[in-house]
Motif scaffolding. Structure first.
Motif, mmCIF file in Angstrom:
data_model
loop_
_atom_site.group_PDB
_atom_site.id
_atom_site.type_symbol
_atom_site.label_atom_id
_atom_site.label_comp_id
_atom_site.label_asym_id
_atom_site.label_seq_id
_atom_site.Cartn_x
_atom_site.Cartn_y
_atom_site.Cartn_z
ATOM 1 N N ILE A 151 4.004 2.653 11.212
ATOM 2 C CA ILE A 151 5.133 2.113 10.465
ATOM 3 C C ILE A 151 5.536 3.140 9.423
ATOM 4 N N ILE A 152 6.806 3.489 9.417
ATOM 5 C CA ILE A 152 7.335 4.495 8.495
ATOM 6 C C ILE A 152 8.081 3.777 7.369
ATOM 7 N N TYR A 153 7.765 4.166 6.144
ATOM 8 C CA TYR A 153 8.402 3.596 4.958
ATOM 9 C C TYR A 153 9.042 4.707 4.125
ATOM 10 N N TYR A 154 10.058 4.326 3.351
ATOM 11 C CA TYR A 154 10.621 5.251 2.367
ATOM 12 C C TYR A 154 11.027 4.460 1.134
ATOM 13 N N ALA A 155 11.155 5.178 0.013
ATOM 14 C CA ALA A 155 11.464 4.524 -1.254
ATOM 15 C C ALA A 155 12.838 3.873 -1.208
ATOM 16 N N ASP A 156 12.912 2.619 -1.645
ATOM 17 C CA ASP A 156 14.201 1.948 -1.777
ATOM 18 C C ASP A 156 15.049 2.710 -2.785
ATOM 19 N N MET A 201 2.754 6.029 -2.919
ATOM 20 C CA MET A 201 3.851 6.928 -3.294
ATOM 21 C C MET A 201 4.219 6.802 -4.770
ATOM 22 N N GLY A 202 3.816 5.693 -5.406
ATOM 23 C CA GLY A 202 4.166 5.485 -6.802
ATOM 24 C C GLY A 202 5.608 5.056 -6.997
ATOM 25 N N VAL A 203 6.107 4.198 -6.090
ATOM 26 C CA VAL A 203 7.484 3.719 -6.185
ATOM 27 C C VAL A 203 7.497 2.193 -6.309
ATOM 28 N N GLU A 204 8.609 1.656 -6.751
ATOM 29 C CA GLU A 204 8.732 0.220 -7.006
ATOM 30 C C GLU A 204 8.896 -0.597 -5.726
ATOM 31 N N ALA A 205 9.605 -0.028 -4.754
ATOM 32 C CA ALA A 205 9.935 -0.799 -3.553
ATOM 33 C C ALA A 205 10.104 0.151 -2.378
ATOM 34 N N VAL A 206 9.841 -0.365 -1.173
ATOM 35 C CA VAL A 206 9.982 0.454 0.032
ATOM 36 C C VAL A 206 10.764 -0.286 1.102
ATOM 37 N N ARG A 207 11.468 0.485 1.901
ATOM 38 C CA ARG A 207 12.152 -0.006 3.088
ATOM 39 C C ARG A 207 11.459 0.521 4.340
ATOM 40 N N ILE A 261 0.843 -1.198 0.000
ATOM 41 C CA ILE A 261 0.000 0.000 0.000
ATOM 42 C C ILE A 261 0.876 1.246 0.000
ATOM 43 N N ALA A 262 1.891 1.266 0.868
ATOM 44 C CA ALA A 262 2.782 2.426 0.958
ATOM 45 C C ALA A 262 3.466 2.694 -0.378
ATOM 46 N N ALA A 263 3.968 1.634 -1.013
ATOM 47 C CA ALA A 263 4.650 1.796 -2.301
ATOM 48 C C ALA A 263 3.696 2.324 -3.367
ATOM 49 N N GLU A 264 2.486 1.774 -3.418
ATOM 50 C CA GLU A 264 1.539 2.174 -4.456
ATOM 51 C C GLU A 264 1.052 3.604 -4.246
ATOM 52 N N TRP A 321 14.004 13.013 10.038
ATOM 53 C CA TRP A 321 14.552 11.931 9.218
ATOM 54 C C TRP A 321 15.611 12.438 8.254
ATOM 55 N N PRO A 322 16.840 11.931 8.336
ATOM 56 C CA PRO A 322 17.892 12.336 7.391
ATOM 57 C C PRO A 322 17.799 11.540 6.090
ATOM 58 N N LEU A 323 16.701 11.721 5.384
ATOM 59 C CA LEU A 323 16.432 10.984 4.152
ATOM 60 C C LEU A 323 16.301 11.967 2.995
ATOM 61 N N ASP A 324 17.082 11.759 1.950
ATOM 62 C CA ASP A 324 17.130 12.686 0.826
ATOM 63 C C ASP A 324 16.076 12.310 -0.216
ATOM 64 N N THR A 325 14.820 12.419 0.186
ATOM 65 C CA THR A 325 13.695 12.096 -0.693
ATOM 66 C C THR A 325 12.408 12.665 -0.109
ATOM 67 N N ALA A 326 11.448 12.911 -0.974
ATOM 68 C CA ALA A 326 10.100 13.248 -0.510
ATOM 69 C C ALA A 326 9.212 12.012 -0.479
ATOM 70 N N ASN A 327 9.745 10.887 -0.926
ATOM 71 C CA ASN A 327 8.958 9.640 -0.962
ATOM 72 C C ASN A 327 9.072 8.908 0.374
ATOM 73 N N THR A 328 8.404 9.463 1.356
ATOM 74 C CA THR A 328 8.300 8.873 2.689
ATOM 75 C C THR A 328 6.831 8.859 3.077
ATOM 76 N N ILE A 329 6.453 7.890 3.901
ATOM 77 C CA ILE A 329 5.039 7.747 4.257
ATOM 78 C C ILE A 329 4.927 7.016 5.585
ATOM 79 N N THR A 330 3.941 7.406 6.361
ATOM 80 C CA THR A 330 3.670 6.748 7.642
ATOM 81 C C THR A 330 2.286 6.123 7.624
ATOM 82 N N MET A 331 2.220 4.850 7.982
ATOM 83 C CA MET A 331 0.937 4.197 8.245
ATOM 84 C C MET A 331 0.636 4.340 9.726
#
Length: 280
Positions: free
Chosen positions: A232-237, A105-111, A100-103, A136-146
């Motif tokens: 649960i926090i996810y970000y784009a692989d 955000m529109g990304v292929e995979a999430v960590r 769900i998180a990946a879809e 979060w020290p993450l260089d992306t806007a593709n992050t999401i929290t469930m």
């Protein structure tokens, strides 16, 4: 802790949750969405007692509510339960949630970034306006929290309130969750004219998903029952580590991305791939 259910008997939650194109579009436009029945009542009925036992075991908060600061009054917070318990890991790493998180955000995979149990006690205080991603020290806007309640949440207790489309503003302020963040970000929301949306009462197993930059807050708990939530926090692989520009981000880098350096992939042993479209 002697749970009578064997690990192999716990629901794996590999099955897909069917998202519509309209739901994906709504999330991407507004920065948040509510999805009903992401986990079933039966699944929550099995996992909630396990998570609640671990929260009780790991909770070190011993001050009464009136002696805590605003952050301390907001909730009991226990992080990375999945590393404490194989049973909880089965829930947190569930393919259904990660897909769900990946879809959305529109990304292929999430960590996984990390999980959090957020238990708002009876009489607990409000959660001030904030953006998750300032931590979060993450260089992306593709992050999401469930954000999923493990017990029914009435309108009186309240779920979260989101400032729709605020994710488009990106990094607004480094101010951590506090009275100051609530005041200054409320002023920002009012000045920008963002619509404030609350998704209302939620059943156990419903979930909201919101982007890392989406402004949100939550009311206090005026009831006599604990508001039990797992996030649960996810970000784009493929995301790289950003240069930490605050003490909060430096702390998060050490805690949740151990051994990772700025400019390198955000992919420590604490951040497994939870879903990949290329690995069914």
């Amino acid at each position: 802790m002697n749970d009578p259910i064997k690990l192999s008997q716990l629901p794996a939650m590999h099955e897909d949750y069917a998202l519509t194109g309209q739901e994906i579009q709504s999330y991407q436009e507004n920065g948040h969405i509510v999805l009903r029945g992401v986990a079933s009542a039966e699944e929550i009925g099995i996992y909630e007692p396990i998570m609640s036992q671990w929260v009780q075991k790991l909770n070190k908060q011993d001050k009464p509510l009136h002696e805590r600061d605003t952050y301390g009054k907001a909730f009991i917070q226990i992080t990375n339960l999945w590393k404490k318990s194989e049973e909880v890991a089965r829930f947190v790493l569930a393919r259904r949630f990660a897909k769900i998180a990946a879809e959305l955000m529109g990304v292929e995979a999430v960590r996984i970034y990390h999980d959090q149990a957020l238990y708002k006690e009876p009489g607990g205080g409000h959660t001030p306006w904030h953006q998750d991603q300032i931590y979060w020290p993450l260089d992306t806007a593709n992050t999401i929290t469930m954000w999923m309640p493990l017990v029914p949440i009435s309108v009186e207790v309240g779920s979260m309130t989101f400032a729709s489309k605020s994710q488009e503003a990106g990094y607004i302020s480094k101010t951590v969750i506090s009275d100051e963040s609530h005041r200054t970000l409320q002023q920002f929301i009012d000045a920008k004219g963002y619509e404030k949306v609350n998704h209302g009462a939620m059943a156990a197993g419903d979930a909201t998903f919101h982007a890392g930059w989406t402004l949100h807050s939550a009311p206090g708990n005026p009831t006599e029952t604990m508001r039990k939530v797992i996030t649960i926090i996810y970000y784009a692989d493929g995301t790289q580590v950003a240069e930490p520009d605050s003490n909060a981000r430096k702390s998060d880098l050490d805690a949740w991305l151990p051994g990772c350096l700025p400019g390198q992939p955000a992919a420590s042993h604490l951040n497994p791939v939870a879903y990949s479209a290329t690995h069914k």
